[in-house]
Motif scaffolding. Structure first.
Motif, PDB file in Angstrom:
ATOM      1  N   GLU A  50      -2.574  44.615 -37.419  1.00 22.48           N
ATOM      2  CA  GLU A  50      -2.582  46.078 -37.559  1.00 22.48           C
ATOM      3  C   GLU A  50      -3.968  46.586 -37.949  1.00 22.48           C
ATOM      4  OE1 GLU A  50      -0.249  44.157 -39.352  1.00 22.48           O
ATOM      5  OE2 GLU A  50       0.988  44.291 -37.549  1.00 22.48           O
ATOM      6  N   ASP A  51      -4.693  45.755 -38.690  1.00 21.12           N
ATOM      7  CA  ASP A  51      -6.014  46.160 -39.163  1.00 21.12           C
ATOM      8  C   ASP A  51      -7.009  45.046 -38.823  1.00 21.12           C
ATOM      9  OD1 ASP A  51      -8.081  47.441 -40.386  1.00 21.12           O
ATOM     10  OD2 ASP A  51      -7.517  46.820 -42.419  1.00 21.12           O
ATOM     11  N   PRO A  52      -7.327  44.918 -37.525  1.00 22.55           N
ATOM     12  CA  PRO A  52      -8.145  43.775 -37.093  1.00 22.55           C
ATOM     13  C   PRO A  52      -9.617  43.955 -37.462  1.00 22.55           C
ATOM     14  CG  PRO A  52      -7.634  45.189 -35.227  1.00 22.55           C
ATOM     15  CD  PRO A  52      -6.942  45.785 -36.414  1.00 22.55           C
ATOM     16  N   GLU A  53     -10.329  42.851 -37.434  1.00 16.77           N
ATOM     17  CA  GLU A  53     -11.781  42.861 -37.583  1.00 16.77           C
ATOM     18  C   GLU A  53     -12.410  43.177 -36.230  1.00 16.77           C
ATOM     19  OE1 GLU A  53     -14.203  40.246 -39.746  1.00 16.77           O
ATOM     20  OE2 GLU A  53     -13.337  41.589 -41.238  1.00 16.77           O
ATOM     21  N   THR A  54     -13.534  43.879 -36.245  1.00 17.00           N
ATOM     22  CA  THR A  54     -14.295  44.072 -35.018  1.00 17.00           C
ATOM     23  C   THR A  54     -15.540  43.190 -35.075  1.00 17.00           C
ATOM     24  OG1 THR A  54     -13.541  46.338 -34.810  1.00 17.00           O
ATOM     25  CG2 THR A  54     -15.508  45.739 -33.575  1.00 17.00           C
ATOM     26  N   TRP A  55     -15.677  42.345 -34.074  1.00 18.62           N
ATOM     27  CA  TRP A  55     -16.863  41.493 -33.993  1.00 18.62           C
ATOM     28  C   TRP A  55     -17.687  41.919 -32.783  1.00 18.62           C
ATOM     29  CZ3 TRP A  55     -15.018  35.725 -34.955  1.00 18.62           C
ATOM     30  CH2 TRP A  55     -14.517  35.633 -36.263  1.00 18.62           C
ATOM     31  N   VAL A  56     -18.936  42.287 -33.031  1.00 16.91           N
ATOM     32  CA  VAL A  56     -19.845  42.606 -31.937  1.00 16.91           C
ATOM     33  C   VAL A  56     -20.674  41.363 -31.627  1.00 16.91           C
ATOM     34  CG1 VAL A  56     -21.886  43.946 -31.302  1.00 16.91           C
ATOM     35  CG2 VAL A  56     -19.944  45.084 -32.385  1.00 16.91           C
ATOM     36  N   ILE A  57     -20.698  40.964 -30.350  1.00 17.50           N
ATOM     37  CA  ILE A  57     -21.489  39.800 -29.934  1.00 17.50           C
ATOM     38  C   ILE A  57     -22.666  40.281 -29.100  1.00 17.50           C
ATOM     39  CG2 ILE A  57     -21.504  37.623 -28.667  1.00 17.50           C
ATOM     40  CD1 ILE A  57     -18.634  37.276 -29.093  1.00 17.50           C
ATOM     41  N   GLY A  58     -23.865  39.887 -29.476  1.00 17.43           N
ATOM     42  CA  GLY A  58     -25.036  40.183 -28.657  1.00 17.43           C
ATOM     43  C   GLY A  58     -24.996  39.293 -27.419  1.00 17.43           C
ATOM     44  N   LEU A  59     -24.754  39.901 -26.256  1.00 10.92           N
ATOM     45  CA  LEU A  59     -24.568  39.127 -25.023  1.00 10.92           C
ATOM     46  C   LEU A  59     -25.732  39.393 -24.067  1.00 10.92           C
ATOM     47  CD1 LEU A  59     -22.800  37.364 -23.131  1.00 10.92           C
ATOM     48  CD2 LEU A  59     -21.635  39.458 -22.417  1.00 10.92           C
ATOM     49  N   SER A  60     -26.600  38.391 -23.901  1.00  8.33           N
ATOM     50  CA  SER A  60     -27.779  38.584 -23.046  1.00  8.33           C
ATOM     51  C   SER A  60     -27.554  38.112 -21.618  1.00  8.33           C
ATOM     52  CB  SER A  60     -28.966  37.819 -23.631  1.00  8.33           C
ATOM     53  OG  SER A  60     -28.750  36.420 -23.470  1.00  8.33           O
TER      54      SER A  60
ATOM     55  N   PRO B 279      -4.558  38.634 -32.457  1.00  2.00           N
ATOM     56  CA  PRO B 279      -5.011  40.029 -32.488  1.00  2.00           C
ATOM     57  C   PRO B 279      -5.717  40.432 -33.779  1.00  2.00           C
ATOM     58  CG  PRO B 279      -2.617  39.903 -32.667  1.00  2.00           C
ATOM     59  CD  PRO B 279      -3.100  38.494 -32.546  1.00  2.00           C
ATOM     60  N   ARG B 280      -6.060  39.458 -34.618  1.00  2.00           N
ATOM     61  CA  ARG B 280      -6.782  39.834 -35.840  1.00  2.00           C
ATOM     62  C   ARG B 280      -8.258  40.111 -35.578  1.00  2.00           C
ATOM     63  NH1 ARG B 280      -5.902  35.091 -39.780  1.00  2.00           N
ATOM     64  NH2 ARG B 280      -6.177  34.022 -37.797  1.00  2.00           N
ATOM     65  N   VAL B 281      -8.741  39.758 -34.370  1.00  2.00           N
ATOM     66  CA  VAL B 281     -10.153  40.002 -34.060  1.00  2.00           C
ATOM     67  C   VAL B 281     -10.265  40.753 -32.739  1.00  2.00           C
ATOM     68  CG1 VAL B 281     -12.337  38.931 -33.416  1.00  2.00           C
ATOM     69  CG2 VAL B 281     -11.022  37.992 -35.306  1.00  2.00           C
ATOM     70  N   GLU B 282     -11.050  41.840 -32.758  1.00  2.00           N
ATOM     71  CA  GLU B 282     -11.363  42.557 -31.524  1.00  2.00           C
ATOM     72  C   GLU B 282     -12.833  42.357 -31.199  1.00  2.00           C
ATOM     73  OE1 GLU B 282      -8.175  46.221 -31.728  1.00  2.00           O
ATOM     74  OE2 GLU B 282     -10.319  46.635 -31.981  1.00  2.00           O
ATOM     75  N   LEU B 283     -13.106  42.021 -29.947  1.00  2.00           N
ATOM     76  CA  LEU B 283     -14.485  41.722 -29.557  1.00  2.00           C
ATOM     77  C   LEU B 283     -15.116  42.881 -28.803  1.00  2.00           C
ATOM     78  CD1 LEU B 283     -14.384  38.083 -28.170  1.00  2.00           C
ATOM     79  CD2 LEU B 283     -15.057  38.882 -30.432  1.00  2.00           C
ATOM     80  N   VAL B 284     -16.406  43.085 -29.077  1.00  2.00           N
ATOM     81  CA  VAL B 284     -17.213  43.979 -28.263  1.00  2.00           C
ATOM     82  C   VAL B 284     -18.469  43.197 -27.876  1.00  2.00           C
ATOM     83  CG1 VAL B 284     -18.447  46.171 -28.126  1.00  2.00           C
ATOM     84  CG2 VAL B 284     -16.464  45.952 -29.658  1.00  2.00           C
TER      85      VAL B 284
ATOM     86  N   TYR C 151     -20.107  50.874 -33.569  1.00  2.00           N
ATOM     87  CA  TYR C 151     -18.798  50.365 -33.144  1.00  2.00           C
ATOM     88  C   TYR C 151     -17.961  49.921 -34.343  1.00  2.00           C
ATOM     89  CZ  TYR C 151     -21.311  50.144 -28.705  1.00  2.00           C
ATOM     90  OH  TYR C 151     -22.073  50.440 -27.621  1.00  2.00           O
ATOM     91  N   ASP C 152     -18.450  50.217 -35.537  1.00  2.00           N
ATOM     92  CA  ASP C 152     -17.696  49.891 -36.736  1.00  2.00           C
ATOM     93  C   ASP C 152     -17.468  48.390 -36.879  1.00  2.00           C
ATOM     94  OD1 ASP C 152     -16.834  51.186 -38.862  1.00  2.00           O
ATOM     95  OD2 ASP C 152     -15.158  52.224 -37.889  1.00  2.00           O
ATOM     96  N   ALA C 153     -18.507  47.636 -36.600  1.00  2.00           N
ATOM     97  CA  ALA C 153     -18.357  46.179 -36.600  1.00  2.00           C
ATOM     98  C   ALA C 153     -18.228  45.636 -38.020  1.00  2.00           C
ATOM     99  CB  ALA C 153     -19.558  45.533 -35.918  1.00  2.00           C
TER     100      ALA C 153
END
Ligand code: SF4
Ligand code: ZN
Length: 320
Positions: free
Chosen positions: A51-61, A81-86, A161-163
């Motif tokens: 319900e309250d997942p973590e947002t992980w931003v990955i630097g993707l080159s 679903p505890r982690v959302e990726l960007v 992105y609120d990471a």
């Protein structure tokens, strides 16, 4: 030669551990080290829930390291679903190079159904690296500008992105090179920043509580194994080097490390073990209280001066 763990044929030999690994056991071994990092570095807090997942931003080159990292993290959390990726790609404005690697990023994120964002130096700073190299108003190496711009945008967009975490694909070789460079340059302040700000603004200190924590889950895996993993998994990877790559000193250190590793397997691991211990000691000497961090008067980024390094560079480049 057979795999150390089964009777299939080995595809690689890791001299530092003595293991010969087949394809399947190489995959397992790389993935295990990434997941162990996630666990040991406490990347996933107990209070993350579906319900309250973590947002992980990955630097993707689009290079092998960030592609492998994105692939493994996506796979690891596909059912969790505890982690959302960007995935965040920075376009520097380098003709022929970044456009191709962008295609690799797009393919990977489309295949894996990962949210993908692209930000460009052109939109953000009105700057393209190809022009910076040509004009070079500060008489510096291309990477000295580019590194400042990239770090600024990673930090800015991770925040936008609120990471909860900002992940990058540094591998064991990258980390050991950086460690040696800092030591050989006598840069103790940079050593002290190893744990909390190794991706922070180049020349300033950011208070810990204002920073989005950085993580480098590939940092135990040697570069060669990352490359082999990408190749055997048939991942979309852009292999070419940036035409402006100009880190001459890093190149020398790279050659030196390869040689040391060949003659003394395990050198990279022991460098990092010692370096992390040193970094812990050095960090005590450079506590945040010494730093007088304010906000950049132009962009609001944390800085110890009136105006941050990035804003100074952008102005110099645009003045030409
Ligand atoms: Fe920028 Fe240097 Fe990387 Fe090229 S090699 S993308 S100039 S930091
Ligand atoms: Zn600024």
């Amino acid at each position: 030669m057979d795999c150390t763990k089964c009777d299939r044929e080995a595809v690689m030999h890791a001299a530092y551990s003595g293991a010969h690994l087949c394809e399947r056991h190489l995959f397992e071994s790389v993935e295990r080290r990434v997941r162990r990092r996630i666990r040991e570095d406490d990347m996933l807090p107990d209070d993350a829930t579906p319900e309250d997942p973590e947002t992980w931003v990955i630097g993707l080159s689009g290079g092998k390291d960030s592609v492998v990292l994105t692939d493994i993290i996506e796979e690891t959390f596909a059912e969790d679903p505890r982690v959302e990726l960007v995935a965040l790609t920075i376009h520097e404005g380098i003709e022929g190079y970044r456009d191709e690697s962008l295609a690799a990023c797009e393919q990977l994120t489309a295949d894996r159904d990962v949210r993908h964002e692209v930000v460009t130096y052109a939109d953000e700073f009105d700057v393209e690296m190809d022009d910076v190299v040509e004009d070079d108003p500060m008489d510096m190496a291309a990477c000295a500008y580019c590194g400042v711009f990239r770090r600024d945008l990673l930090a800015k967009y991770a925040e936008a992105y609120d990471a909860d975490k900002l992940l990058t694909g540094h591998n064991l070789d990258d980390e050991a090179e950086t460690a040696l460079m800092n030591i050989l340059e006598g840069n103790v302040e940079q050593v002290a920043k190893h744990f909390d700000a190794s991706l922070g603004p180049f020349d300033e200190r950011t208070p810990k509580d204002e920073m989005i924590p950085r993580a480098k889950p590939l940092r135990d895996v040697p570069e060669k194994e990352v490359a082999l993993y990408a190749q055997l998994r048939d991942l979309p990877v852009h292999m070419e080097e940036c035409p402006h790559s100009s880190e001459a000193f890093r190149g020398e250190i790279q050659d030196l490390l390869l040689k040391l590793e060949e003659n003394h397997p395990g050198t990279r691991h022991s460098i990092m073990a010692g370096y992390e211990e040193l970094a812990g000691l050095a960090a005590d000497q450079y506590s945040d209280e010494d730093a007088d961090v304010g906000e950049c008067e132009e962009c609001g980024a944390p800085t110890t001066r009136d105006r941050c390094r990035k804003c100074a560079l952008v102005e110099a480049v645009n003045a030409v």
